[in-house]
Write a protein that holds these residues in place. Structure first.
Motif, mmCIF file in Angstrom:
data_model
loop_
_atom_site.group_PDB
_atom_site.id
_atom_site.type_symbol
_atom_site.label_atom_id
_atom_site.label_comp_id
_atom_site.label_asym_id
_atom_site.label_seq_id
_atom_site.Cartn_x
_atom_site.Cartn_y
_atom_site.Cartn_z
ATOM 1 N N MET A 107 0.832 -1.197 0.000
ATOM 2 C CA MET A 107 0.000 0.000 0.000
ATOM 3 C C MET A 107 0.873 1.255 0.000
ATOM 4 N N VAL A 108 0.400 2.299 -0.703
ATOM 5 C CA VAL A 108 1.118 3.554 -0.743
ATOM 6 C C VAL A 108 0.892 4.303 0.564
ATOM 7 N N GLN A 109 1.999 4.718 1.186
ATOM 8 C CA GLN A 109 1.889 5.424 2.448
ATOM 9 C C GLN A 109 1.295 6.812 2.224
ATOM 10 N N LYS A 110 0.379 7.203 3.100
ATOM 11 C CA LYS A 110 -0.275 8.499 2.966
ATOM 12 C C LYS A 110 0.643 9.612 3.458
ATOM 13 N N ALA A 111 0.479 10.773 2.865
ATOM 14 C CA ALA A 111 1.221 11.950 3.299
ATOM 15 C C ALA A 111 0.530 12.552 4.518
ATOM 16 N N LYS A 112 1.308 13.236 5.350
ATOM 17 C CA LYS A 112 0.750 13.896 6.527
ATOM 18 C C LYS A 112 0.666 15.391 6.279
ATOM 19 N N ILE A 113 -0.462 15.969 6.653
ATOM 20 C CA ILE A 113 -0.712 17.401 6.513
ATOM 21 C C ILE A 113 -0.943 17.969 7.902
ATOM 22 N N LEU A 114 -0.160 18.983 8.278
ATOM 23 C CA LEU A 114 -0.268 19.561 9.620
ATOM 24 C C LEU A 114 -1.193 20.779 9.586
ATOM 25 N N LEU A 115 -2.241 20.739 10.409
ATOM 26 C CA LEU A 115 -3.217 21.824 10.511
ATOM 27 C C LEU A 115 -3.014 22.525 11.851
ATOM 28 N N VAL A 116 -2.693 23.817 11.803
ATOM 29 C CA VAL A 116 -2.372 24.555 13.029
ATOM 30 C C VAL A 116 -3.341 25.718 13.193
ATOM 31 N N ASP A 117 -4.161 25.662 14.236
ATOM 32 C CA ASP A 117 -5.131 26.726 14.518
ATOM 33 C C ASP A 117 -5.575 26.580 15.965
ATOM 34 N N ASP A 118 -5.740 27.692 16.658
ATOM 35 C CA ASP A 118 -6.124 27.633 18.074
ATOM 36 C C ASP A 118 -7.630 27.444 18.256
ATOM 37 N N ALA A 158 3.942 16.811 4.447
ATOM 38 C CA ALA A 158 3.983 17.277 3.067
ATOM 39 C C ALA A 158 3.770 18.786 2.989
ATOM 40 N N VAL A 159 2.935 19.317 3.866
ATOM 41 C CA VAL A 159 2.606 20.745 3.861
ATOM 42 C C VAL A 159 2.031 21.119 5.220
ATOM 43 N N LEU A 187 3.752 16.519 -4.906
ATOM 44 C CA LEU A 187 5.203 16.717 -4.964
ATOM 45 C C LEU A 187 5.903 15.923 -3.871
ATOM 46 N N TYR A 188 5.325 15.926 -2.675
ATOM 47 C CA TYR A 188 5.909 15.174 -1.552
ATOM 48 C C TYR A 188 5.957 13.683 -1.867
ATOM 49 N N MET A 189 4.868 13.159 -2.418
ATOM 50 C CA MET A 189 4.822 11.733 -2.744
ATOM 51 C C MET A 189 5.839 11.379 -3.825
ATOM 52 N N LYS A 190 6.007 12.263 -4.811
ATOM 53 C CA LYS A 190 7.003 12.022 -5.854
ATOM 54 C C LYS A 190 8.409 12.048 -5.272
ATOM 55 N N ASN A 191 8.660 12.975 -4.353
ATOM 56 C CA ASN A 191 9.973 13.045 -3.708
ATOM 57 C C ASN A 191 10.268 11.768 -2.928
ATOM 58 N N CYS A 192 9.271 11.291 -2.203
ATOM 59 C CA CYS A 192 9.448 10.056 -1.422
ATOM 60 C C CYS A 192 9.756 8.873 -2.340
ATOM 61 N N LYS A 193 9.039 8.797 -3.459
ATOM 62 C CA LYS A 193 9.247 7.702 -4.401
ATOM 63 C C LYS A 193 10.644 7.758 -5.005
ATOM 64 N N LEU A 194 11.087 8.939 -5.362
ATOM 65 C CA LEU A 194 12.416 9.090 -5.940
ATOM 66 C C LEU A 194 13.509 8.746 -4.921
ATOM 67 N N ARG A 195 13.297 9.137 -3.667
ATOM 68 C CA ARG A 195 14.287 8.803 -2.630
ATOM 69 C C ARG A 195 14.376 7.298 -2.427
ATOM 70 N N GLU A 196 13.214 6.634 -2.454
ATOM 71 C CA GLU A 196 13.216 5.174 -2.300
ATOM 72 C C GLU A 196 13.949 4.500 -3.456
ATOM 73 N N PRO A 232 29.376 5.489 -4.457
ATOM 74 C CA PRO A 232 28.154 5.096 -3.775
ATOM 75 C C PRO A 232 28.132 5.474 -2.313
ATOM 76 N N ALA A 233 29.308 5.472 -1.653
ATOM 77 C CA ALA A 233 29.336 5.707 -0.218
ATOM 78 C C ALA A 233 28.968 7.140 0.118
ATOM 79 N N THR A 234 29.093 8.075 -0.868
ATOM 80 C CA THR A 234 28.823 9.468 -0.579
ATOM 81 C C THR A 234 27.428 9.893 -0.958
ATOM 82 N N LEU A 235 26.642 8.982 -1.504
ATOM 83 C CA LEU A 235 25.302 9.339 -1.932
ATOM 84 C C LEU A 235 24.368 9.437 -0.758
ATOM 85 N N THR A 236 23.402 10.352 -0.855
ATOM 86 C CA THR A 236 22.381 10.472 0.182
ATOM 87 C C THR A 236 21.027 10.271 -0.451
ATOM 88 N N SER A 237 20.086 9.770 0.347
ATOM 89 C CA SER A 237 18.761 9.472 -0.204
ATOM 90 C C SER A 237 17.826 10.615 -0.048
#
Length: 224
Positions: free
Chosen positions: A1-12, A50-51, A125-134, A219-224
């Motif tokens: 299953m594709v992992q869902k992105a998290k969205i942070l909602l900030v309001d008092d 993600a946002v 965009l966040y999901m694409k970034n995660c996929k590319l890092r994997e 390869p040893a210097t690459l970062t994901s």
């Protein structure tokens, strides 16, 4: 299953958080509540988002101060922030939001369809970034497991080509978006969003180029 992105909602205000959840529920992502700037910063210590939708006017630490803390942290500085405000003091107030690191600044009451569309861009965009890092991590493991094996040389090369093609498709979409905004009628929020997307894609392209044979990056210097 594709992992869902998290969205942070900030309001008092709980009723505002409830309204945001109702608007964004159609995106089928994980919505995380925070009722203060301090609570938001605590959530950002452990989870990736993600946002962030951030209310400007809050008791104690307001939205501007919260954004400043977010942008000072290396872990969170690149998370897109959309400011939400019930007041509008003109261009100066809006520019202060962008200066604080926001990619967008929306006054209440806002159009639910517009807000949902803007958030969906950053989720995608966040999901694409995660996929590319994997995929980059998988390639790195293959290179480390068989650094000089001729029998498997074509597998990393093929994966690298696939990664490059997928990134090129995203870059093409971003270029098309920039061309649509390349006129005087484009609002500042849309231009800022497109610029943020281009910066993220440039970083991804540089990381991918570093994997190309002959770049001098092992390869040893690459970062994901």
């Amino acid at each position: 299953m594709v992992q869902k992105a998290k969205i942070l909602l900030v309001d008092d205000r709980p009723e505002n958080l409830l309204a945001l959840e109702a608007i964004l529920s159609a995106l089928d992502q994980t919505l995380v509540r925070a009722s203060s700037g301090e609570e938001a910063l605590k959530a950002l210590l452990t989870d990736d988002f993600a946002v962030i939708l951030l209310d400007v006017q809050m008791p104690g630490m307001d939205g501007f101060e919260t954004a400043a803390h977010i942008k000072r942290r290396e872990r969170t500085r690149d998370i897109p922030i959309i400011f939400l405000t019930a007041i509008n003091h003109g261009p100066h107030h809006t520019f202060r939001g962008y200066a604080a690191g926001a990619v967008d600044y929306i006054s209440k009451p806002f159009d639910p369809w517009v807000l949902r569309a803007k958030v969906s861009v950053f989720v995608e965009l966040y999901m694409k970034n995660c996929k590319l890092r994997e995929q980059a991590a998988l390639l790195r493991l293959q290179l480390e497991g068989d650094p000089g094996g001729a029998d498997h040389a074509k597998e990393p090369a093929g994966l690298l080509a696939e990664l490059s093609a997928r990134l090129a498709a995203v870059e093409e979409q971003a270029e098309a978006l920039s061309k649509q905004l390349d006129d005087e009628s484009a609002d500042a929020a849309a231009v800022a969003t497109a610029a943020h997307l281009e910066r993220k894609l440039t970083g991804l392209r540089r990381a991918l180029d570093a994997l190309e044979p002959g770049t001098g990056t092992g390869p040893a210097t690459l970062t994901s």
